[in-house]
Enzyme design. Structure first.
Site, PDB file in Angstrom:
ATOM      1  N   THR A 162       0.876  -1.191   0.000  1.00 38.86           N
ATOM      2  CA  THR A 162       0.000   0.000   0.000  1.00 38.86           C
ATOM      3  C   THR A 162       0.908   1.235   0.000  1.00 38.86           C
ATOM      4  O   THR A 162       1.343   1.654  -1.054  1.00 38.86           O
ATOM      5  CB  THR A 162      -0.969   0.000   1.207  1.00 38.86           C
ATOM      6  OG1 THR A 162      -0.236  -0.074   2.412  1.00 38.86           O
ATOM      7  CG2 THR A 162      -1.937  -1.168   1.120  1.00 38.86           C
ATOM      8  N   THR A 199       0.522  -8.598  15.323  1.00 30.88           N
ATOM      9  CA  THR A 199       1.545  -8.316  14.305  1.00 30.88           C
ATOM     10  C   THR A 199       0.957  -7.645  13.058  1.00 30.88           C
ATOM     11  O   THR A 199      -0.179  -7.202  13.080  1.00 30.88           O
ATOM     12  CB  THR A 199       2.340  -9.612  13.966  1.00 30.88           C
ATOM     13  OG1 THR A 199       2.274  -9.846  12.595  1.00 30.88           O
ATOM     14  CG2 THR A 199       1.801 -10.832  14.663  1.00 30.88           C
TER      15      THR A 199
END
Lengths: 408, 408
Positions: A162, A199
């Site tokens: 992204t 995570t």
């Protein structure tokens, strides 16, 4: 979302040469979920008999695909398995539409790949709060299934990016019972990185055979020493997921092999550090080593307090050996500290000891050290045996530019 | 330390006209502790019979003056009292020199003012880790004692500034038992502001009579609703201190008077909000109202998670109604939330409800609202009766400039 024009100065020189992992094939496609003219979907298909373990964000506002994965992990594992990831839209905070999109995508993957829907895992990463245009992904599934290949893991790493400025991959080889076992993984992440409780997005594959429950246990324990020890901005994503898949294609069981465990930890640490190296606006990579704490858990609390402090992060960005701000961060952390037993070093340069500036401290030497792109800050609490290492980056105008100067 | 050239755009128009408080006199001096050619020391002397209450940072690396004040608060209170504050040096993390400096300064104040040393309270604010040149302060004490005047509280507000861009003062008058009671306070603070556990630097004076133990109780309770509800950058100072002094000069006991308590809270809230308005680099003043939480304490945890999130703060700086980041911050806070009961508003604009974007949401209206300098973000958890209000500012290039672009 900001247009990324520069690759992080802390990026590795090149994407590594990742080995093919027997038993897993990859494909990518440009579905136009949000980004145009770039691959934004990846599909991985695992041969029957693969064990899949996962750890996920503990955010109370976690995304629909995360909830779906959590429900499936640890289930029956005889058949094949598949992982589908899209970038550009997180399918998070999308109400009942979120579940519908997950159902539509997993059903379509199951049909295209002949994987049971109970073994189709999905992740979505990107903007929060917008309906996932899942029909665009579904429309590409037959092409994806037709294009699966063992060598396409690098393309997969690119498709899940992204705000990342470089794709992230890592691998290790290790010998178990006289046979070569390979581990290869990919990850994405740049901002909204503080996997405090779980995570971020990573997928790791090995051709070793590992019992699922043991693989899950190993992943949890190693995440606490790798992905859970990084922070870019103290903000925890609604989509954090790490999957580790063991296909068994190498024909050897590595369940209790210490060399395998070490190699898996190395891959996880490598990927975690690459996420920090791509931290939004990062110009410095910082390792914070905390020793002498009352416990490992308290060492991690201190390490995170230092790593997340805006004043510490801006001092590092300004190449200012402002160790007073480190004292401040330790003081506010809430974990046990005794001001008068504390010592701090920058690299090999002693900075503070026993509650005051070190008699050997040289401001010039410390200022010269701070100009390096990679820094080690060591803190000894002088209280016990607890230790932890946390990795972070600095806070720069680049972070503000990426997150404030442009409307997302 | 950065040179401050601009006054915060969120500053009040002018320093308020603070009333003289019977029983307390002020003086300031330029001692050259660090800054040159500006007042950097203030002395306040309180008439015999004054009650003094204090709350302090709970940092485990708190400064020597804080430890000294904590040891003295609540002691015998028949004699007069004095407060001495210097800016430019925090006398924090200065080892045994720290205590020696406090001893030297308090002894000199006691001699110059005839106040017992057990009633001399000091604070130091500025750089951490450098020995306080206390002899420069001691050298100015006879001038300070000679120059005490009831009207000099505004000068005192200026003398305690560090990176502040404007002096902070607030006052209220209230009628108790037919008599007029006055409260006036001053504060400093701009960065390293996250009085999570205690508060920052403020001095409040009243001519009401209040029993010391009750004053202490009131200060603690009201701090939790005022100073403990602000954050600029999530970093907690090693020097945070708030003293409230009741001289009794108005000749009326306000110990259990609800109007007095309300007026004291108003002064504390006003000062706390002025600290946020002077947040380093701040361009927006943001009130975060959390309701419907499981408890008030959990509401505060959510409010602080939102207020401290770099991604929320940069979105506000970018005038971006990025409510997905608020969902993220609630999710990571650790306090109870149910994604599907959550609702969020910007001002009167409903943004999200029941786990998804509100059907009435208008991106244009929200984007227009975000252009205002003062914003209200309301979050209802839909779970219980817990509520809290937290005040914060945005995170801008100005913060990076002040804390990274210059060596301190």
């Amino acid at each position: 979302m900001a247009t990324i024009t520069h690759v992080s100065p802390l990026a590795p020189e090149a994407f590594p040469d990742l080995p093919a992992i027997g038993g897993v094939r990859f494909a990518t496609a440009a579905a136009g979920v949000k980004y145009q003219d770039r691959p934004d979907v990846m599909l991985a298909v695992l041969d029957p008999g693969s064990a899949v373990a996962g750890v996920f964000t503990r955010s109370s506002t976690r995304a629909a695909p995360v909830l779906d994965c959590q429900a499936k992990i640890g289930g029956a594992s005889d058949g094949p398995a598949a992982i589908l990831v899209n970038s550009g839209n997180a399918n998070a905070f999308t109400g009942h539409y979120g579940q519908s999109s997950v159902a539509a995508v997993t059903q379509a993957v199951a049909e295209a790949t002949s994987v049971p829907v109970s073994r189709v895992f999905t992740s979505s990463t990107g903007v929060i709060g917008e309906r996932l245009p899942h029909e665009r992904i579904v429309a590409r599934l037959s092409d994806l299934a037709a294009g699966l290949s063992a060598g396409a893991i690098g393309d997969a790493a690119r498709a899940i990016m992204t705000t990342d400025t470089f794709p992230k991959g890592a691998s290790r080889e290790v010998t178990v019972g006289g046979k070569t076992v390979r581990i290869a993984g990919i990850a994405k992440g740049s901002g909204m990185i503080a996997p405090d409780m779980a995570t971020m997005l990573a997928y790791i594959f090995t051709d070793a055979a590992i019992e699922q429950s043991k693989l899950q246990e190993m992943l949890g324990a190693l995440s606490d020493r790798t992905f859970n020890c990084i922070t870019v901005d103290s903000d925890t994503s609604t989509s954090d997921s790490v999957l580790v898949c063991a296909t068994g294609a190498a024909g050897v069981d590595a369940t209790d092999d210490p060399a395998f465990r070490e190699a898996l930890e190395a891959v996880m640490r490598d990927l975690a550090q690459q996420v920090v190296r791509d931290g939004e606006g990062a110009s410095k990579f910082v390792e914070i080593r905390v020793t002498g704490a009352v416990s490992d858990a308290e060492a991690r609390v201190h390490g995170r307090a230092i790593a997340n402090s805006p004043l510490v992060k801006t001092a590092i960005a300004g190449e200012d050996p402002n160790w007073g701000r480190i004292v401040m961060a330790i003081g506010k952390s809430g974990a046990t500290a005794d001001r008068d037993r504390l010592s701090i070093s920058f690299g090999d340069i002693p900075v503070a000891e026993k509650g005051w500036v070190s008699p050997d401290y040289s401001e010039d030497a410390a200022a010269a050290y701070m100009k390096r792109p990679e820094l080690v800050i060591s803190v000894d609490l002088g209280l016990g045996e607890g230790r932890a290492t946390v990795w972070t980056c600095d806070l720069t105008h680049g972070y503000i530019r990426i997150n404030a100067d442009y409307r997302s």
